[in-house]
Design an enzyme around this catalytic site. Structure first.
Site, PDB file in Angstrom:
ATOM      1  N   TYR A  13      -4.340  -1.117  -5.194  1.00  0.00           N
ATOM      2  CA  TYR A  13      -3.127  -0.243  -4.944  1.00  0.00           C
ATOM      3  C   TYR A  13      -2.410   0.018  -5.832  1.00  0.00           C
ATOM      4  O   TYR A  13      -2.141  -0.515  -7.250  1.00  0.00           O
ATOM      5  CB  TYR A  13      -1.800  -1.466  -4.289  1.00  0.00           C
ATOM      6  CG  TYR A  13      -2.488  -1.559  -2.672  1.00  0.00           C
ATOM      7  CD1 TYR A  13      -3.312  -0.577  -2.279  1.00  0.00           C
ATOM      8  CD2 TYR A  13      -1.743  -2.409  -1.978  1.00  0.00           C
ATOM      9  CE1 TYR A  13      -4.193  -1.560  -0.849  1.00  0.00           C
ATOM     10  CE2 TYR A  13      -2.409  -3.238  -0.558  1.00  0.00           C
ATOM     11  CZ  TYR A  13      -3.426  -1.830  -0.422  1.00  0.00           C
ATOM     12  OH  TYR A  13      -3.836  -2.914   0.341  1.00  0.00           O
ATOM     13  N   GLY A  59       5.354  -1.481   5.831  1.00  0.00           N
ATOM     14  CA  GLY A  59       4.575  -1.182   4.867  1.00  0.00           C
ATOM     15  C   GLY A  59       6.443  -0.300   4.833  1.00  0.00           C
ATOM     16  O   GLY A  59       7.037   0.239   5.925  1.00  0.00           O
ATOM     17  N   LEU A  62       1.913   2.161  12.600  1.00  0.00           N
ATOM     18  CA  LEU A  62       2.448   2.723  12.650  1.00  0.00           C
ATOM     19  C   LEU A  62       1.834   4.055  12.350  1.00  0.00           C
ATOM     20  O   LEU A  62       2.467   4.941  13.019  1.00  0.00           O
ATOM     21  CB  LEU A  62       3.969   2.801  11.862  1.00  0.00           C
ATOM     22  CG  LEU A  62       5.165   1.493  12.249  1.00  0.00           C
ATOM     23  CD1 LEU A  62       6.644   1.516  11.366  1.00  0.00           C
ATOM     24  CD2 LEU A  62       5.884   1.354  13.902  1.00  0.00           C
ATOM     25  N   TRP A  94       0.769  -1.118   0.100  1.00  0.00           N
ATOM     26  CA  TRP A  94       0.247   0.055  -0.240  1.00  0.00           C
ATOM     27  C   TRP A  94       0.698   1.269  -0.434  1.00  0.00           C
ATOM     28  O   TRP A  94       1.460   1.285   0.999  1.00  0.00           O
ATOM     29  CB  TRP A  94      -0.964   0.167   0.923  1.00  0.00           C
ATOM     30  CG  TRP A  94      -1.920   1.036   1.462  1.00  0.00           C
ATOM     31  CD1 TRP A  94      -2.487   1.376   0.197  1.00  0.00           C
ATOM     32  CD2 TRP A  94      -1.723   2.500   2.529  1.00  0.00           C
ATOM     33  NE1 TRP A  94      -3.522   2.584   1.030  1.00  0.00           N
ATOM     34  CE2 TRP A  94      -2.828   3.152   2.035  1.00  0.00           C
ATOM     35  CE3 TRP A  94      -1.559   1.978   3.946  1.00  0.00           C
ATOM     36  CZ2 TRP A  94      -3.180   4.054   2.632  1.00  0.00           C
ATOM     37  CZ3 TRP A  94      -2.034   2.976   4.954  1.00  0.00           C
ATOM     38  CH2 TRP A  94      -2.823   3.706   4.338  1.00  0.00           C
ATOM     39  N   TRP A 116      -3.289  -3.747   9.708  1.00  0.00           N
ATOM     40  CA  TRP A 116      -1.807  -2.459   9.544  1.00  0.00           C
ATOM     41  C   TRP A 116      -1.875  -1.321   9.639  1.00  0.00           C
ATOM     42  O   TRP A 116      -2.731  -1.308  10.213  1.00  0.00           O
ATOM     43  CB  TRP A 116      -3.278  -3.140   7.388  1.00  0.00           C
ATOM     44  CG  TRP A 116      -4.514  -2.725   7.981  1.00  0.00           C
ATOM     45  CD1 TRP A 116      -5.593  -2.870   7.546  1.00  0.00           C
ATOM     46  CD2 TRP A 116      -4.648  -0.374   6.882  1.00  0.00           C
ATOM     47  NE1 TRP A 116      -6.885  -1.862   7.567  1.00  0.00           N
ATOM     48  CE2 TRP A 116      -6.134  -1.104   7.472  1.00  0.00           C
ATOM     49  CE3 TRP A 116      -3.747   0.936   6.946  1.00  0.00           C
ATOM     50  CZ2 TRP A 116      -6.779  -0.080   7.344  1.00  0.00           C
ATOM     51  CZ3 TRP A 116      -4.901   1.440   6.999  1.00  0.00           C
ATOM     52  CH2 TRP A 116      -6.127   1.883   6.675  1.00  0.00           C
TER      53      TRP A 116
END
Length: 358
Positions: free
Chosen positions: A68, A305, A225, A35, A222
């Protein structure tokens, strides 16, 4: 891919593996997602460097979606798998359907038509015969749940996917899918891909609580962070080249909210968490935040990610932090956060002891 074409053998190293929800599929505690990065801000050889770094570190699960980078994420991932010469059976590849690449009335959503055609197009972009898990990227309230469940069952029976799962579905919607599957003797979803981080807790920790017990649901978390907020990089503004900067239009409202009292309070908490991570655990706040989500017993995998190989390596330091999250440390984190979801009311009844069934 035949054995003679395999160039890289998979070595799980010290990566822990867990079952994906109620299934027998084993997935790494940390996986890699595409993503906003792979096929978007990161293209070409850097994609290969990121995936190879993850693979060499014991990550064999890679997550993408038809939406995406408008299909380019799947194209890049498929290309890299072939160029690196990765054995298909070593990999767990997941993709998601909902937002199609065209504007036609049946080119998006979860109609049987789009689920079937979208799956075939995703496989074509990936250059694969099947994916391990195909996710319903969002719920579709315009389609009967029976049609959705039957369509994903068809995809699995065709051998285009081994399992299906949901993403950002409500507990009620997941429950309905299970009821339909049970009633019609069809295949139910095995996992939910939800946002889960220190600032986003209600749905994964409270709303889904009964589903974990009832169906063995697991999560593929997901934004653990909080799109970079929990790295501390935004404590003093928006650095050039950061996710909020590179995707400024997408995160416009998020950045605006950081200037408001609630956003400032989040930044204050990040500073406190940074101090705890560095002074008591000898790690970074990023590693602490990732380990915290991975520590949750209902988390099957945390999707990382990364826009560089170095980010993959840095994030995987969270593996060293998980065993350090003792009850005492977790209590200190809770005091800083102050946002634990409230338990369901007992209406004055005494709590059961720890051997009691909830």
């Amino acid at each position: 891919m035949s054995a003679t074409e395999v160039k890289l053998e998979f070595d799980p190293k010290d990566m822990p593996f867990r079952r994906l929800g109620s299934s027998g599929l084993r997935v790494p505690v940390f996986s890699l997602g595409g993503w906003l990065t792979l096929g978007a801000t990161v293209v070409g050889d850097p994609v290969k460097d990121i995936i190879k770094t993850a693979f060499d570190a014991g990550i064999n699960m890679f997550d993408t979606a038809e939406a995406y980078a408008a299909g380019k994420s799947e194209l890049e991932m498929g290309r890299v798998i072939r160029e690196l010469g990765l054995r298909r059976t070593d990999l767990v590849i997941t993709t998601k359907l909902f937002w199609g690449l065209r504007k036609g009335p049946n080119d998006s959503g979860l109609s049987r038509k789009h689920i079937v055609e979208g799956t075939k197009e995703s496989l074509e972009r990936l250059g694969l015969d099947y994916v391990d898990v195909i996710f319903a990227h969002r719920p579709d309230h315009t389609v009967p749940m029976e049609e959705i469940v039957r369509a994903f069952n068809f995809v699995i029976e065709k051998g285009w996917a081994f399992y299906w799962a949901t993403s950002e579905w409500s507990a009620r919607e997941i429950e309905e899918a299970h009821h339909i599957a049970s009633k019609l003797n069809l295949i139910a979803p095995i996992a939910e891909q939800c946002q889960h981080n220190m600032f986003h807790r209600e749905r994964p920790e409270k709303e889904y609580h009964a589903l974990y017990k009832k169906y063995g649901l697991g999560t593929t978390a997901w934004s653990s962070l909080a799109s970079g907020l929990l790295t501390g990089k935004y404590n003093d503004g928006i650095p050039k080249g950061s996710r909020f900067d590179a995707n400024s239009e997408f995160f416009k409202e998020t950045v605006k909210k950081l200037q408001e009292p609630e956003g400032q309070e989040k930044l204050r908490k990040v500073r406190e968490l940074t101090k705890l991570a560095e002074e008591e655990l000898n790690t970074t706040v990023s590693a602490l935040a990732l380990a915290w989500v991975a520590k949750n017993p209902n988390t099957s995998t945390v999707i990382l990610g990364a826009s560089s190989p170095e980010q993959v390596t840095q994030n995987l330091k969270a593996l060293e932090v998980i065993p350090k999250l003792t009850p005492e440390v977790l209590e200190k984190i809770e005091k800083i956060l102050g946002n634990a979801p409230e338990d369901a009311p007992s209406y004055g009844r005494p709590l059961l002891d720890r051997f009691g069934r909830i």
